[in-house]
Design a protein around this motif. Structure first.
Motif, PDB file in Angstrom:
ATOM      1  N   ASP A   4       0.834  -1.086   0.080  1.00 40.24           N
ATOM      2  CA  ASP A   4       0.069  -0.063   0.119  1.00 40.24           C
ATOM      3  C   ASP A   4       0.948   1.226  -0.087  1.00 40.24           C
ATOM      4  N   LEU A  27      -5.198  -1.753  -3.316  1.00 35.72           N
ATOM      5  CA  LEU A  27      -4.747  -0.918  -2.441  1.00 35.72           C
ATOM      6  C   LEU A  27      -3.669  -0.104  -3.104  1.00 35.72           C
ATOM      7  N   THR A  37      -8.198   7.299   0.509  1.00 42.07           N
ATOM      8  CA  THR A  37      -8.490   6.090   0.638  1.00 42.07           C
ATOM      9  C   THR A  37      -9.765   5.820   1.653  1.00 42.07           C
ATOM     10  N   TRP A  39     -13.724   4.347   3.284  1.00 42.49           N
ATOM     11  CA  TRP A  39     -14.153   2.819   3.489  1.00 42.49           C
ATOM     12  C   TRP A  39     -14.767   2.139   2.278  1.00 42.49           C
ATOM     13  N   THR A  41     -13.074   2.194  -0.845  1.00 41.30           N
ATOM     14  CA  THR A  41     -12.185   1.707  -1.319  1.00 41.30           C
ATOM     15  C   THR A  41     -11.743   0.314  -0.520  1.00 41.30           C
ATOM     16  N   GLU A  42     -11.798   0.321   0.603  1.00 44.55           N
ATOM     17  CA  GLU A  42     -11.540  -0.917   1.511  1.00 44.55           C
ATOM     18  C   GLU A  42     -12.594  -1.869   1.141  1.00 44.55           C
ATOM     19  N   MET A 343      -5.565  -7.316   4.697  1.00 44.75           N
ATOM     20  CA  MET A 343      -5.750  -5.773   4.405  1.00 44.75           C
ATOM     21  C   MET A 343      -5.173  -5.183   5.641  1.00 44.75           C
ATOM     22  N   HIS A 347      -1.726  -2.691   5.946  1.00 43.46           N
ATOM     23  CA  HIS A 347      -1.821  -1.366   6.528  1.00 43.46           C
ATOM     24  C   HIS A 347      -0.748  -1.100   8.100  1.00 43.46           C
ATOM     25  N   LEU A 355      -5.843   3.485   8.332  1.00 39.90           N
ATOM     26  CA  LEU A 355      -6.272   2.575   7.366  1.00 39.90           C
ATOM     27  C   LEU A 355      -6.658   1.439   7.921  1.00 39.90           C
ATOM     28  N   SER A 359     -10.165  -0.560   7.684  1.00 41.32           N
ATOM     29  CA  SER A 359     -10.292  -2.029   7.256  1.00 41.32           C
ATOM     30  C   SER A 359     -10.960  -2.690   8.108  1.00 41.32           C
TER      31      SER A 359
END
Length: 505
Positions: A4, A27, A37, A39, A41-42, A343, A347, A355, A359
Motif C-alpha cells: 500500500d 490498495l 483511501t 471505506w 475503497t476498502e 488488509m 496497513h 487505514l 479496514s
C-alpha cells in the motif's frame, strides 16, 4: 496482496514500486494517498479478496469433509465412524496446522506491507519446518487412535472403522503441511485466485478418486475384525474414502509447484535455507496463541461430538450433520476475516494505523451482514438441510428440531471469526487465545454438558452452551478492538520485522 503506497503522513517509509501484475493490489495505486483511501475503497478490496477466498475455503473444506457425503449411504455405523474420524483428524491435525499457520497471515502480510519480500519467504520456510516437527506426534496419535476410540465410544464397530480411517489419512499430512504454509507466499500479496484454482483441481481429483475407490472398487476385505456381520461392512468401499483424500493432498502441492513453474514464479517456492533454522521467536509468539484461537472452538465441538455418541447413534449422526453444516457456512465469514487480516496486516506493515482501523470497520460490517444471512438460511431451510446427508427419519427429526438454535448461533459464530481475523491482522493473537480458551472451557462445555445430561435437553443442550460462549467471545473481543491502541500495533510490527531477521543462532 501488494503493498500500500498510502503511508502515514508522520513517518516516511520507502515503498516498493508498484508493479502492473496480478499481485498488484487494489490498495496499491500510484496516484492514491492515505487521505483518498476511504471505506468504499476498502470495501471494494475486501469484496475482491473475499470472493476467491470463499470459493477456496469451501473447496478445501470439501476435501476434508467429502468422505461423510460419500460414505453416508452405507449406514449409520459407517457414517458415525467417518464423522468421528474426520472430526478428530481436523481437530488434532489439520486445525493444528492451520492454527499455527495463521501467524503467517500476520507476519507475511506485515512483511509485504513494509516492502520486505525476502522476509516473507523466510517466514514460510520457518513454518514448514515447524509444521513438519509438529506433524510427527500427530501421526503417532492417529496411528494408535483405534485404542483411544475403544475407550470413549460405546459402539466397538464405530471405533474400529474410525481408527482405520485415521491410519490411512496419515499419508495426507506432508502434502497438507507444504500447501497450507506455501500458499501464504501468494496470499500474503493478495493473490488468491491461483490458490482457488489449485484447490478446484484438488476437489475434482478427490471426487474422481472417491467415486473410483468407494463405489467402483468396493472389494470385500477377507479378514474379520469383530464379527462376521461387521466383516461385510469393512470393505474397500469404506477405506477408499480416506485413500482418496490422502492421495489428493499429496497431489495438491505438485499442482502448486506446477503453477509457479508455468507462470515463472519458481523463485517463490519456499526452499529451506539455514537462516530458516533460527530467529523463530516472533513466529512462535504469534503461532501458539493463533493455534489456541483456532483450536479452542473446534476442540469444543469435537468434545460435543463425542458427548453426542453417549446419547445414541442417531444423535451422533445428527450432531455430525449439524457440525458439518455449521462448518460449511462458517467458511464464508471466515473467508471475509482472512481477507480482513491481510488488509489490516498490510496497513500495519505500511505504518498506517488509520487505514487499519477503516479496514477493521469494513470487515466487521461485512461479517455482520454475512452472518445474519447465514442465520436466515439455516432457519428457512431447516427441513431440507438434513436430507442432503441422510434419509433416516430419526436423524432428520433430530436435526430439524435443533436447527433453530444453531441458526441463532450463526450470527455470533461469524462475528467471532471476524474479530479473530482483525486480532490476527494487528498481531494480537494472544488476546483472542485467552478469550476463546476461557469462554469455551470455563463456560461452554460445562453449560453444554449440564443442559444435555442434567436437564435432558439432548442435542439442543449441546448447542446451548456453545451459543452462550460465542456471545461472550464476541463482546469481549469487540471491546478490546474498540479500545485498542492501533498505533502500538504499528510499532510492534516494526520491532517484529527487525527481530525476524535476527541472524544469531
Amino acid at each position: 496482496m501488494a503493498e500500500d503506497t498510502s503511508r502515514g503522513s508522520a513517518v516516511t517509509v520507502t515503498a516498493v514500486a508498484p508493479r502492473d501484475t496480478e499481485s498488484t493490489s487494489l490498495l496499491w495505486k500510484s496516484v492514491s494517498s492515505e487521505k483518498e483511501t476511504t471505506w468504499k475503497t476498502e470495501t471494494k478490496v475486501l469484496g475482491t479478496y473475499s470472493i476467491s477466498l470463499i470459493i477456496a475455503n469451501m473447496l478445501q473444506f470439501s476435501l476434508n469433509m467429502s468422505s461423510m457425503l460419500i460414505i453416508s449411504p452405507r449406514g449409520k455405523v459407517e457414517f458415525g465412524a467417518v464423522s468421528v474420524a474426520t472430526t478428530t483428524a481436523n481437530i488434532t491435525g489439520f486445525m493444528v496446522f492451520q492454527g499455527l499457520c495463521t501467524s503467517l497471515d500476520t507476519l507475511c502480510g506485515q512483511a509485504w506491507g513494509s516492502g520486505n519480500l525476502e522476509l516473507k519467504q523466510l517466514h514460510v520456510q520457518r513454518m514448514i519446518v515447524l509444521l513438519g516437527a509438529v506433524g510427527t506426534p500427530i501421526a503417532i496419535l492417529w496411528f494408535s487412535a483405534n485404542h483411544l476410540f475403544s475407550l470413549i465410544l460405546p459402539d466397538p464397530q464405530t471405533s474400529v472403522l474410525a481408527g482405520l480411517y485415521l491410519r490411512i489419512i496419515i499419508c495426507a499430512i506432508p502434502g497438507f503441511v507444504v500447501f497450507e504454509a506455501g500458499k501464504r507466499i501468494l496470499t500474503a500479496e493478495g493473490i488468491f485466485f491461483p490458490v482457488t484454482g489449485i484447490l478446484g483441481a484438488g476437489a475434482c481429483t478427490n471426487a474422481f478418486l472417491g467415486w473410483l475407490l468407494v463405489w467402483v472398487g468396493g472389494i470385500k476385505l477377507i479378514h474379520d475384525v469383530s464379527g462376521a456381520d461387521f466383516a461385510k461392512r469393512c470393505d474397500l468401499g469404506f477405506i477408499g474414502a480416506p485413500i482418496a483424500v490422502a492421495t489428493t493432498w499429496t497431489l495438491i502441492p505438485m499442482y502448486f509447484w506446477l503453477y509457479l513453474t508455468l507462470v515463472g514464479k519458481r523463485g517463490h517456492l519456499p526452499y529451506l535455507t539455514s537462516t530458516a533454522l533460527r530467529g523463530w521467536s516472533p513466529m512462535l509468539k504469534l503461532a501458539l496463541p493463533g493455534l489456541v484461537m483456532v483450536e479452542a472452538e473446534h476442540l469444543a465441538f469435537e468434545i460435543l461430538v463425542i458427548a453426542s455418541a453417549q446419547l445414541s447413534t442417531a444423535d451422533l449422526a445428527a450432531q455430525t450433520i449439524l457440525a458439518t453444516l455449521n462448518s460449511a457456512f462458517w467458511q464464508i465469514p471466515f473467508s471475509i476475516s482472512i481477507a480482513g487480516t491481510t488488509m489490516i496486516a498490510h496497513h500495519i506493515g505500511a505504518r498506517s494505523a488509520r487505514l487499519a482501523r477503516i479496514s477493521a470497520l469494513v470487515v466487521f460490517v461485512s461479517a455482520l451482514l454475512c452472518s445474519a444471512t447465514n442465520s436466515i438460511l439455516f432457519f428457512s431451510f431447516r427441513t431440507s438441510w438434513p436430507r442432503i446427508f441422510t434419509n433416516d427419519p430419526d436423524v432428520v427429526d433430530l436435526v430439524e428440531n435443533t436447527l433453530p438454535l444453531v441458526a441463532a448461533m450463526q450470527l455470533f459464530d461469524g462475528l467471532v471469526a471476524c474479530c479473530n481475523g482483525m486480532l490476527r491482522g494487528c498481531g494480537r493473537q494472544s488476546v483472542g487465545g485467552w478469550v476463546n480458551l476461557s469462554c469455551y472451557y470455563v463456560v461452554a462445555l460445562p453449560v453444554s454438558l449440564w443442559t444435555t445430561f442434567g436437564l435432558h435437553w439432548g442435542l439442543k443442550g449441546l448447542w446451548a452452551g456453545v451459543t452462550f460462549a460465542l456471545v461472550l467471545v464476541t463482546f469481549a473481543e469487540l471491546i478490546f478492538l474498540i479500545t485498542a491502541d492501533w498505533q502500538k500495533s504499528v510499532e510492534d510490527a516494526d520491532c517484529r520485522n527487525i527481530a525476524s531477521v535476527d541472524r544469531e543462532p
